[in-house]
Structure formats: C-alpha cells, structure tokens
Design a protein around this motif. Structure first.
Motif, PDB file in Angstrom:
ATOM      1  N   HIS A 186       0.844  -1.189   0.000  1.00 22.71           N
ATOM      2  CA  HIS A 186       0.000   0.000   0.000  1.00 22.71           C
ATOM      3  C   HIS A 186       0.877   1.235   0.000  1.00 22.71           C
ATOM      4  O   HIS A 186       1.813   1.348   0.789  1.00 22.71           O
ATOM      5  CB  HIS A 186      -0.912   0.036   1.232  1.00 22.71           C
ATOM      6  N   SER A 187       0.620   2.135  -0.907  1.00 29.08           N
ATOM      7  CA  SER A 187       1.322   3.411  -0.896  1.00 29.08           C
ATOM      8  C   SER A 187       0.692   4.306   0.166  1.00 29.08           C
ATOM      9  O   SER A 187      -0.354   3.998   0.735  1.00 29.08           O
ATOM     10  CB  SER A 187       1.235   4.078  -2.271  1.00 29.08           C
ATOM     11  N   VAL A 188       1.327   5.426   0.453  1.00 36.07           N
ATOM     12  CA  VAL A 188       0.820   6.337   1.473  1.00 36.07           C
ATOM     13  C   VAL A 188      -0.583   6.792   1.130  1.00 36.07           C
ATOM     14  O   VAL A 188      -1.457   6.892   1.994  1.00 36.07           O
ATOM     15  CB  VAL A 188       1.774   7.546   1.609  1.00 36.07           C
ATOM     16  N   GLU A 189      -0.811   7.040  -0.135  1.00 41.76           N
ATOM     17  CA  GLU A 189      -2.125   7.509  -0.566  1.00 41.76           C
ATOM     18  C   GLU A 189      -2.523   6.748  -1.824  1.00 41.76           C
ATOM     19  O   GLU A 189      -1.818   6.788  -2.840  1.00 41.76           O
ATOM     20  CB  GLU A 189      -2.071   9.010  -0.866  1.00 41.76           C
ATOM     21  N   ARG A 190      -3.646   6.042  -1.756  1.00 46.59           N
ATOM     22  CA  ARG A 190      -4.109   5.292  -2.930  1.00 46.59           C
ATOM     23  C   ARG A 190      -4.860   6.245  -3.853  1.00 46.59           C
ATOM     24  O   ARG A 190      -5.983   6.653  -3.560  1.00 46.59           O
ATOM     25  CB  ARG A 190      -5.003   4.125  -2.501  1.00 46.59           C
ATOM     26  N   LYS A 191      -4.233   6.577  -4.945  1.00 47.63           N
ATOM     27  CA  LYS A 191      -4.822   7.531  -5.879  1.00 47.63           C
ATOM     28  C   LYS A 191      -5.884   6.851  -6.736  1.00 47.63           C
ATOM     29  O   LYS A 191      -5.761   5.675  -7.069  1.00 47.63           O
ATOM     30  CB  LYS A 191      -3.723   8.143  -6.753  1.00 47.63           C
ATOM     31  N   ARG A 192      -6.894   7.616  -7.082  1.00 44.34           N
ATOM     32  CA  ARG A 192      -7.946   7.114  -7.960  1.00 44.34           C
ATOM     33  C   ARG A 192      -7.449   7.139  -9.398  1.00 44.34           C
ATOM     34  O   ARG A 192      -7.097   8.203  -9.917  1.00 44.34           O
ATOM     35  CB  ARG A 192      -9.215   7.931  -7.810  1.00 44.34           C
ATOM     36  N   MET A 193      -7.445   5.995 -10.034  1.00 41.55           N
ATOM     37  CA  MET A 193      -6.916   5.857 -11.397  1.00 41.55           C
ATOM     38  C   MET A 193      -8.012   5.396 -12.346  1.00 41.55           C
ATOM     39  O   MET A 193      -8.693   4.405 -12.076  1.00 41.55           O
ATOM     40  CB  MET A 193      -5.763   4.848 -11.404  1.00 41.55           C
TER      41      MET A 193
END
Length: 330
Positions: free
Chosen positions: A21-28
C-alpha cells in the motif's frame, strides 16, 4: 497480442504488489481501447489486477471514436487523480483532448503498434515493464506540465502531418487487421503503394506559411511538438533537431516534391544514423516557430493526420501551441 510469458509475468507482478500500500491510494481511470493492436480482455484484466496493488482502479473500454475524450472530460470534472490511456497513440490523443488545460495528469500503457508518446515519456515499450513502472510511480509522484499543439480545433501531443504522410495513415486505418498483423511492415507497404498511386504524378500541392510570412511550397509537411517523429519498430525516425515536449515552440519540415528521383535519398536520410533529412535538396526545415499554417496551393483538399490518426481532408490547417497545456506523470 500479448505472449503467454507476458501474461504470466503480469499475473506474478499483480501478486507481488497485492499486499503493498502506498501512502495515498490515488484514484486511477484506465481507458482501454479494446481494438488496439496488442490489447485483449485477459491482458486488460491482468493489468488492472496488478495496478490495484497501488491504486484505486476503474477501467472503461472505449466504445466509439472520441469516446476517450468524453471520458477524460468527465474524469477532470470528478477530480480523478490520474488517467491511463491503454491503447495506441490515437487513444492517447483522444485522452489528451479531454484533459487539455486540466490539472489531472495523463499517463499511458503501450497497447498500439508504435506507442510513440509512451516512449517519449520514458515509459517502457513492454507491457509488463510499463505496468511495473506505473506501480513504482505511486511512491515518487511527480506530475509535470508539457506542451500541447493544435491543428485547427484538434489537440495533438507529438506530431501532425499533411500530405503523403497523412495519406499513408489513412490507407493503414482502412485495414486495421493488416495493421495489427504486420505492424511497421504494413506501414511500409502502404507508404510505397500510396506514393506510387497518388504522389508520383500530379500530387496535391501545399504551402507552409510561418508567422513571419516565410513560405515553403511542397507536397507534404510535418509539424512536430516532440522528437522523434515516429519509430520503425524501436528505431527512432528523426526529422527535426532539439524539439522537446516542453520547448514552447513548434518545428517541422516541408517535402518540396516527391518524384522517383527524390524519394530514395529522402528515405535513406530517414533511416540514417548520421544524415539529416533537412540536408536533402528537396526538403525545407523550420524550427522554434510559434505558429504555422498549411494550406492547399491548388484548391485540392489535403489529408490531415494527428498523432498517427487520420482525421479528414482540409483546405487549410492552422497550427498553434499551448505551452504547458497538458499534465503528465511518467
């Protein structure tokens, strides 16, 4: 289509990132052209599975021409964090037209026959490596602004052509199955047959007019927002020098004539590592111009292509540039 080994590698890649998991899961938003040269349902599903290791992914197939543009405009309004164009340069062009002027970054995965802009951005041409590249981006998120060029009312990312080049693209687009099966070799065949049929005797004439009034007569003109012009497989085809995606200007060439005595020398220079095409006696070049207008010189409409997609015949094309007009991440 993707080889079985590539599909297996993608599946393993997805498994390896599944628990991270990255620090912030960006909406792609992944915009998929299901008819692109190397795209299949299984490949799409494995790519999405892998990307879900770092992103909140939504994938949508395009259904018609310019559908990607509509999807990107909606994505910009909804505040999607990143859009991925999964297809060829035509799919990416449509996406860029939807995101022009917005802060939503665009990136790409190679799904077409050539994937010129993908390579320009530094994204690997192999789908497994490119997917892993996008996964790694989540930890070093650095969007940047690049220039967008415009041909009349159509934005393009790296190149546009009027004349022989566009006629070849038109012929290739009429035979998508041959394009998929033979790739660069079919472009070569289409180039030879189009030249012999339409450009040996009485080709359409044009004029390229720069902002200062300088005029170049010819039969074909290429206007570039980046370098190279295209690739033959992985070999870059260079027409201009020093043109970058953030140079703030346009460059290009004009082929003055297309006789059988001229074209062998032009083709040699296209593929030469050292000889530049602008050194040919039948080729004029222009660099670092803000605008250029290409117009018919004999009242015959001219074929026009942008980013490798034929978009019609026109009497005149007005080229301009929007510095920093597109946000990308790569």
């Amino acid at each position: 289509m993707a080889a079985p080994l590539q599909l297996q590698s993608l599946e393993r890649l997805g498994d390896s990132f599944a628990g991270e998991h990255s620090v912030e899961r960006k909406r792609m938003l992944v915009i998929v052209n299901p008819y692109a040269t190397t795209v299949s349902d299984r490949l799409k599903n494995l790519v999405v599975y892998a990307l879900q290791g770092r992103y909140d992914v939504q994938a949508v197939d395009t259904q018609r021409r310019d559908h990607a543009t509509e999807l990107c405009r909606e994505a910009a309004q909804e505040g999607i964090d990143v859009v991925v164009a999964f297809g060829g340069d035509g799919t990416l062009n449509e996406a860029a037209n939807g995101l022009a002027g917005s802060s939503v970054p665009l990136t790409t995965l190679p799904g077409g026959a050539t994937n010129v802009y993908c390579k320009m951005l530094g994204i690997p041409g192999d789908i497994v490596d490119a997917t892993e590249h996008l996964l790694r981006l989540a930890d070093r998120w650095e969007p940047r602004r690049v220039d967008l060029a415009k041909a009349n009312d159509r934005w393009f990312t790296f190149s546009s052509g009027v004349g022989l080049d566009a006629s070849v693209v038109h012929r290739v687009d009429l035979h998508p199955r041959m394009k998929t099966r033979l790739g660069a070799y079919y472009f070569t065949y289409a180039g030879i047959t189009t030249f012999l049929k339409d450009y040996v005797l009485g080709p359409p004439r044009l004029e390229a007019v720069l902002a200062d009034g300088t005029t170049f007569p010819g039969v074909t003109s290429i206007v570039q927002n980046g370098d190279p012009f295209t690739y033959f497989k992985n070999h870059p085809i260079k027409l201009v020098e020093g043109q970058t995606l953030d140079s703030g200007s346009l460059s290009g060439i004009v082929l003055q004539r297309s006789t059988p005595t001229v074209m062998p020398g032009v083709m040699f220079r296209l593929f030469s590592e050292r000889a530049r095409i602008t050194g040919h006696r039948a080729v004029s070049g222009f660099e670092e111009v803000p605008t250029v207008t290409i117009r018919s010189a004999d009242e015959r409409p001219l074929p026009l292509q942008v980013d490798g997609d034929y978009i019609g015949h026109v009497d005149e094309v007005a080229y301009s540039l929007a510095p920093g007009g597109l946000t990308v991440v790569a």
